[in-house]
Design an enzyme around this catalytic site. Structure first.
Site, PDB file in Angstrom:
ATOM      1  N   ASP A  90     -23.508  13.578  51.081  1.00 58.45           N
ATOM      2  CA  ASP A  90     -24.625  14.349  50.573  1.00 58.45           C
ATOM      3  C   ASP A  90     -25.446  13.566  49.560  1.00 58.45           C
ATOM      4  OD1 ASP A  90     -23.947  16.562  51.978  1.00 58.45           O
ATOM      5  OD2 ASP A  90     -22.890  17.530  50.324  1.00 58.45           O
TER       6      ASP A  90
ATOM      7  N   ARG B 133     -17.885  23.890  48.518  1.00 58.66           N
ATOM      8  CA  ARG B 133     -18.117  22.958  49.619  1.00 58.66           C
ATOM      9  C   ARG B 133     -17.466  21.599  49.416  1.00 58.66           C
ATOM     10  NH1 ARG B 133     -22.129  19.849  49.474  1.00 58.66           N
ATOM     11  NH2 ARG B 133     -22.874  20.158  51.597  1.00 58.66           N
TER      12      ARG B 133
ATOM     13  N   GLU C 117     -29.983  38.468  25.366  1.00 59.00           N
ATOM     14  CA  GLU C 117     -30.454  37.247  24.702  1.00 59.00           C
ATOM     15  C   GLU C 117     -29.351  36.224  24.484  1.00 59.00           C
ATOM     16  OE1 GLU C 117     -32.230  40.141  24.347  1.00 59.00           O
ATOM     17  OE2 GLU C 117     -33.718  38.964  25.420  1.00 59.00           O
TER      18      GLU C 117
ATOM     19  N   PRO D 256     -28.240  28.684  29.458  1.00 55.84           N
ATOM     20  CA  PRO D 256     -29.189  27.554  29.461  1.00 55.84           C
ATOM     21  C   PRO D 256     -28.857  26.514  28.382  1.00 55.84           C
ATOM     22  CG  PRO D 256     -30.343  29.645  29.050  1.00 55.84           C
ATOM     23  CD  PRO D 256     -28.908  29.973  29.282  1.00 55.84           C
TER      24      PRO D 256
HETATM   25 CL1  6GU Z   1     -26.384  29.155  33.356  1.00 56.33          CL
HETATM   26  N1  6GU Z   1     -28.151  30.991  32.598  1.00 56.33           N
HETATM   27  C1  6GU Z   1     -29.391  31.413  32.361  1.00 56.33           C
HETATM   28  N2  6GU Z   1     -29.588  32.644  31.910  1.00 56.33           N
HETATM   29  N3  6GU Z   1     -30.465  30.660  32.554  1.00 56.33           N
HETATM   30  C2  6GU Z   1     -30.247  29.433  33.027  1.00 56.33           C
HETATM   31  C3  6GU Z   1     -28.980  28.925  33.298  1.00 56.33           C
HETATM   32  C4  6GU Z   1     -27.931  29.748  33.071  1.00 56.33           C
HETATM   33  N4  6GU Z   1     -29.101  27.659  33.741  1.00 56.33           N
HETATM   34  C5  6GU Z   1     -30.394  27.414  33.747  1.00 56.33           C
HETATM   35  N5  6GU Z   1     -31.096  28.467  33.304  1.00 56.33           N
END
Ligand code: 6GU
Length: 260
Positions: free
Chosen positions: A181, A166, A128, A101
């Site tokens: 798209d 794709r 984590e 994230p």
């Molecule tokens: Cl790439 N990993 C995780 N654990 N949560 C996420 C993510 C990735 N992208 C958005 N949320």
């Protein structure tokens, strides 16, 4: 394109990668995917891959050694930029991408860039997160698929593989390919209709049945602009708009003020 995926949950990939576009891309020979079980690179008899963070904080982090062993085995060369270790020329390596994230947001532009490489290595996070040395001295990129938290990088890796597959040449069978798209044009797609021409009193817009190709193209473009203006107005500031598009937007704004 070849994609190596390093994960603690190899079975998660079996269903999604055996269906639809990703399946077709593999069957065509445009894409190959190898799933690598991080556990098999774990330490000691218990194949340990994680440990508690220093500094007394909860949760578990992925240790560097199993991840580095996995990538160096897969690529068959040194990749970790350690002190006094062998030189590593990052430009010669395929992208080594952490799914986290904290990564840079995945966009269609990022997808197009990734699709240019002959090989990608995707590392799925769990627990984590990663020891910081994995980010700094093993990975070459970090990607997030959006501002929410997943339990691990596996679903995100599937999203990356689907989006990249794709846009690989020849993968989309139908002639209207990925170029039209949503986001490929910088705009959302407008409304689309198929048969029947009337369903429970709701008709398909007459212009689409008219056979006037120029009028249909203009209507489509206008409705894509309308949808983008209504739902994602910020996209219009970056989309490449022609003078005709600006005229259509002016018409739309007129129409919307009159219908209020
Ligand atoms: Cl790439 N990993 C995780 N654990 N949560 C996420 C993510 C990735 N992208 C958005 N949320």
């Amino acid at each position: 394109m070849h994609v190596d995926i390093i994960t603690l949950f190899p079975a998660m990939f079996q269903g999604p990668f055996a269906e639809s576009i990703i399946r077709r891309a593999q069957d065509m020979g445009a894409l190959s995917i190898a799933i690598h079980d991080l556990r098999s690179f774990g330490l000691g008899p218990h194949r340990q891959v994680d440990d508690v963070p220093y500094g007394g904080r909860g949760g578990m982090l992925l240790r560097p050694e199993p991840l580095v062993a996995a990538v160096e085995t897969i690529l068959d060369r040194p990749v970790f930029r350690g002190v006094g270790g062998p030189p590593v020329n990052v430009a010669e390596l395929p992208p080594i991408i952490l799914l986290t994230p904290q990564g840079r947001p995945l966009t269609q532009e990022v997808v197009r860039q990734l699709a240019r490489y002959p090989r990608l290595v995707l590392i799925c996070g769990r627990y984590e997160g990663f020891d910081e040395r994995v980010r700094r001295y093993l990975a070459t990129d970090e990607i997030s698929i959006g501002d929410y938290v997943l339990s691990g990088g596996e679903l995100a890796a599937m999203v990356v593989v689907d989006a990249v597959a794709r846009v690989l040449p020849g993968v989309l069978g139908y002639e209207r390919g990925a170029e039209e798209d949503s986001f490929a044009t910088g705009l959302l797609e407008g409304p689309q209709y198929t048969r029947p021409p009337e369903f429970r009193g709701r008709r398909v817009p007459e212009v689409l049945l008219s056979g006037h190709h120029a009028r249909i193209a203009r209507w489509r473009r206008k409705e894509a602009l309308r949808r983008t203006l209504q739902r994602r107005p910020e996209l219009l500031t970056h989309a490449p708009l022609t003078p005709e598009d600006r005229a259509l937007l002016a018409e739309i704004q007129q129409e919307e003020t009159h219908s209020e």
